[in-house]
Design an enzyme around this catalytic site. Structure first.
Site, PDB file in Angstrom:
ATOM      1  CE1 TYR A  11      -3.194  -2.849  -0.041  1.00  0.00           C
ATOM      2  CE2 TYR A  11      -3.507  -2.460   2.424  1.00  0.00           C
ATOM      3  CZ  TYR A  11      -3.718  -3.171   1.240  1.00  0.00           C
ATOM      4  OH  TYR A  11      -4.872  -4.318   1.247  1.00  0.00           O
TER       5      TYR A  11
ATOM      6  CB  SER B 184     -13.754  -4.191  -0.912  1.00  0.00           C
ATOM      7  OG  SER B 184     -12.256  -3.688  -1.420  1.00  0.00           O
TER       8      SER B 184
ATOM      9  N   GLY C  68     -18.240  -2.261  -0.975  1.00  0.00           N
ATOM     10  CA  GLY C  68     -18.057  -2.091  -2.421  1.00  0.00           C
ATOM     11  C   GLY C  68     -17.252  -1.359  -2.821  1.00  0.00           C
TER      12      GLY C  68
ATOM     13  CG  PHE D 235     -20.807   1.498  -6.169  1.00  0.00           C
ATOM     14  CD1 PHE D 235     -20.742   2.414  -7.336  1.00  0.00           C
ATOM     15  CD2 PHE D 235     -21.947   0.333  -6.655  1.00  0.00           C
ATOM     16  CE1 PHE D 235     -21.702   2.597  -8.148  1.00  0.00           C
ATOM     17  CE2 PHE D 235     -22.820   0.552  -7.963  1.00  0.00           C
ATOM     18  CZ  PHE D 235     -22.591   1.690  -8.398  1.00  0.00           C
TER      19      PHE D 235
HETATM   20  N1  LIG Z   1      -6.441  -8.234   0.665  1.00  0.00           N
HETATM   21  C1  LIG Z   1      -6.774  -7.577  -0.654  1.00  0.00           C
HETATM   22  O1  LIG Z   1      -6.538  -7.710  -1.616  1.00  0.00           O
HETATM   23  C2  LIG Z   1      -7.466  -6.239  -0.187  1.00  0.00           C
HETATM   24  C3  LIG Z   1      -7.853  -5.683  -1.339  1.00  0.00           C
HETATM   25  C4  LIG Z   1      -8.581  -4.375  -1.054  1.00  0.00           C
HETATM   26  C5  LIG Z   1      -8.579  -3.775   0.171  1.00  0.00           C
HETATM   27  N2  LIG Z   1      -8.068  -4.569   1.317  1.00  0.00           N
HETATM   28  C6  LIG Z   1      -8.238  -4.022   2.626  1.00  0.00           C
HETATM   29  O2  LIG Z   1      -9.650  -3.865   2.875  1.00  0.00           O
HETATM   30  C7  LIG Z   1      -9.864  -2.392   3.424  1.00  0.00           C
HETATM   31  C8  LIG Z   1     -11.037  -1.857   3.143  1.00  0.00           C
HETATM   32  O3  LIG Z   1     -11.362  -2.165   1.509  1.00  0.00           O
HETATM   33  P1  LIG Z   1     -11.489  -0.698   0.537  1.00  0.00           P
HETATM   34  O4  LIG Z   1     -11.004   0.566   1.340  1.00  0.00           O
HETATM   35  O5  LIG Z   1     -11.073  -1.184  -0.674  1.00  0.00           O
HETATM   36  O6  LIG Z   1     -13.148  -0.847   0.501  1.00  0.00           O
HETATM   37  P2  LIG Z   1     -14.487  -0.251   1.153  1.00  0.00           P
HETATM   38  O7  LIG Z   1     -14.008  -0.368   2.621  1.00  0.00           O
HETATM   39  O8  LIG Z   1     -15.597  -1.171   0.566  1.00  0.00           O
HETATM   40  O9  LIG Z   1     -14.663   0.978   0.760  1.00  0.00           O
HETATM   41  C9  LIG Z   1     -13.628   2.242   0.919  1.00  0.00           C
HETATM   42  C10 LIG Z   1     -14.112   3.166   0.119  1.00  0.00           C
HETATM   43  O10 LIG Z   1     -15.419   3.733   0.523  1.00  0.00           O
HETATM   44  C11 LIG Z   1     -15.530   5.047   0.987  1.00  0.00           C
HETATM   45  N3  LIG Z   1     -16.239   5.285   2.226  1.00  0.00           N
HETATM   46  C12 LIG Z   1     -15.938   4.554   3.414  1.00  0.00           C
HETATM   47  N4  LIG Z   1     -16.673   4.845   4.444  1.00  0.00           N
HETATM   48  C13 LIG Z   1     -17.821   5.640   3.608  1.00  0.00           C
HETATM   49  C14 LIG Z   1     -19.016   6.241   3.951  1.00  0.00           C
HETATM   50  N5  LIG Z   1     -19.501   6.042   5.301  1.00  0.00           N
HETATM   51  N6  LIG Z   1     -19.509   7.109   3.298  1.00  0.00           N
HETATM   52  C15 LIG Z   1     -19.107   7.170   1.888  1.00  0.00           C
HETATM   53  N7  LIG Z   1     -18.189   6.513   1.377  1.00  0.00           N
HETATM   54  C16 LIG Z   1     -17.511   5.823   2.492  1.00  0.00           C
HETATM   55  C17 LIG Z   1     -14.093   5.319   1.001  1.00  0.00           C
HETATM   56  O11 LIG Z   1     -13.908   6.736   0.938  1.00  0.00           O
HETATM   57  P3  LIG Z   1     -12.617   7.499   1.334  1.00  0.00           P
HETATM   58  O12 LIG Z   1     -11.415   6.827   0.845  1.00  0.00           O
HETATM   59  O13 LIG Z   1     -12.863   9.004   0.875  1.00  0.00           O
HETATM   60  O14 LIG Z   1     -12.629   7.505   3.048  1.00  0.00           O
HETATM   61  C18 LIG Z   1     -13.259   4.626   0.185  1.00  0.00           C
HETATM   62  O15 LIG Z   1     -13.207   5.137  -0.961  1.00  0.00           O
HETATM   63  C19 LIG Z   1      -8.513  -1.700   2.691  1.00  0.00           C
HETATM   64  O16 LIG Z   1      -8.294  -0.538   3.495  1.00  0.00           O
HETATM   65  C20 LIG Z   1      -7.545  -2.781   2.850  1.00  0.00           C
HETATM   66  O17 LIG Z   1      -6.995  -2.813   4.235  1.00  0.00           O
HETATM   67  C21 LIG Z   1      -7.494  -5.525   1.072  1.00  0.00           C
END
Ligand SMILES: NC(=O)c1ccc[n+]([C@@H]2O[C@H](COP(=O)([O-])OP(=O)(O)OC[C@H]3O[C@@H](n4cnc5c(N)ncnc54)[C@H](OP(=O)(O)O)[C@@H]3O)[C@@H](O)[C@H]2O)c1
Length: 315
Positions: free
Chosen positions: A36, A183, A186, A189
């Site tokens: 990251y 995620s 989503g 999304f």
């Molecule tokens: N193992 C893997 O391959 C892998 C892959 C992807 C992710 N991950 C891990 O999983 C974690 C979470 O996944 P992710 O960040 O991809 O996806 P997520 O948690 O599904 O979504 C994150 C996105 O949603 C937005 N968001 C979060 N809370 C919100 C709310 N209450 N209202 C509106 N928008 C909101 C964030 O905006 P902002 O950015 O503006 O805050 C960001 O753009 C990552 O931080 C990482 O540690 C692991």
């Protein structure tokens, strides 16, 4: 992750304030990876944890890196396991990593060799528990035969239910492995905050994701509208409903939503208080059955549900 890459620019002060607030709210299962921001995120987390390392269960990952042209490489070789762990410990400023994941299974290295090297890190006291990410059911079983695997981190949410349909969740549960959905919103999304592909900044990698493009985007927006409408009926936000659904999948499921903002963090943390009835879950099943999303999860096929060659194979 979003504090260092993927979802547009991040403000360092707001990121650190978000991490502080997470601790205040009792959110103590933190997730990072050496890839990251190419080390940036581990350094940020290390800075935040200085003087209070024991406040969290700290998870990081190895095996992915970018080459000079920004393409992803996977390396699960034992020598890379050892080198990457030392580098993560240094950047995080800690003596021990609580949970160490292989970020992706290396299709050229038997998973037994990789996990064998990870097990040596446990014996050396550098790592407490081992995990896999986006592994296939077969990889999960083979890895668990070498050393206990504590967690499997894979994408899982209302619009990504492959973990259930592929049999991977079942394989993990056979071995008592906890499930860590990434995620879960989503990629933002499912909160309803993204209404047009034009909402993304130029450096936002969702621009290239099949689900966020063209007709697929428009079709997926209808799913979000249905989630939002149900959330309104329950007096919660769409994001909170999406998180509550993931948490309702079992006591062995611990999602890791990501944000770089205090306000989103507070909203997401409150999802822990949302209770879903059997009727709610049935309605969500109708709104978002497996396969509901239009478009693939990643621009590049073959990036996930990784298998590796048989033990003893040539690399
Ligand atoms: N193992 C893997 O391959 C892998 C892959 C992807 C992710 N991950 C891990 O999983 C974690 C979470 O996944 P992710 O960040 O991809 O996806 P997520 O948690 O599904 O979504 C994150 C996105 O949603 C937005 N968001 C979060 N809370 C919100 C709310 N209450 N209202 C509106 N928008 C909101 C964030 O905006 P902002 O950015 O503006 O805050 C960001 O753009 C990552 O931080 C990482 O540690 C692991």
């Amino acid at each position: 992750m979003g504090m260092s890459q993927s979802y547009g620019a991040a403000d360092r002060g707001e990121s650190l304030a978000t991490l502080d607030r997470a601790l205040e709210l009792g959110i103590t299962f933190w997730d990072t990876s050496d890839v990251y921001g190419d080390g940036h995120n581990e350094e940020l987390v290390g800075e935040s944890l200085r003087g209070r390392r024991d406040a969290v269960q700290l998870a990081t990952k190895f095996s992915l890196s970018r080459d000079g042209e920004g393409r992803m490489r996977i390396d699960g070789s034992p020598e890379n396991v050892r080198a990457r762990c030392e580098a993560s410990l240094r950047r995080l400023g800690v003596d021990t990593i609580d949970l160490y994941y292989q970020h992706r299974v290396d299709p050229t290295v038997p998973v037994e060799d990789t996990v064998g090297a990870m097990a040596e890190l446990v014996q050396a006291g550098k790592v407490r528990y081992l995990g896999l990410s986006e592994a296939s059911a077969e990889s999960v079983r083979r890895a668990a035969a070498v050393h206990p695997i504590t967690a499997l981190q894979s994408e899982w949410s209302l619009w990504t239910r492959d973990l259930e349909t592929s049999g991977v969740a079942a394989a993990a549960r056979e071995h008592g492995i906890g499930l860590v959905p990434f995620s879960p919103l989503g990629r933002g999304f499912l909160t309803g905050a993204i209404t047009s592909p034009d909402d993304f900044a130029d450096d936002d990698f969702r621009k290239d994701h099949p689900r966020f493009r063209g007709e697929a985007f428009a079709a997926n927006l209808r799913l979000v509208d249905a989630v939002r409408s149900m959330a309104e009926d329950k007096g919660v936000t769409a994001g909170q409903l999406a998180l509550a659904w993931v948490m309702a999948q079992g006591a062995d499921v611990v999602p890791i939503p990501g944000t770089k903002r205090v306000a989103y963090l507070e909203e997401n943390a409150a999802a822990g208080d949302v209770e879903l009835t059997a009727d709610d879950l049935a309605r969500l099943e109708q709104i978002a059955p497996p396969g509901v999303a239009e478009g693939g999860r990643y621009p590049n096929a073959g990036y996930s549900y990784g298998d590796s060659p048989a033990p003893g194979s040539d690399r």
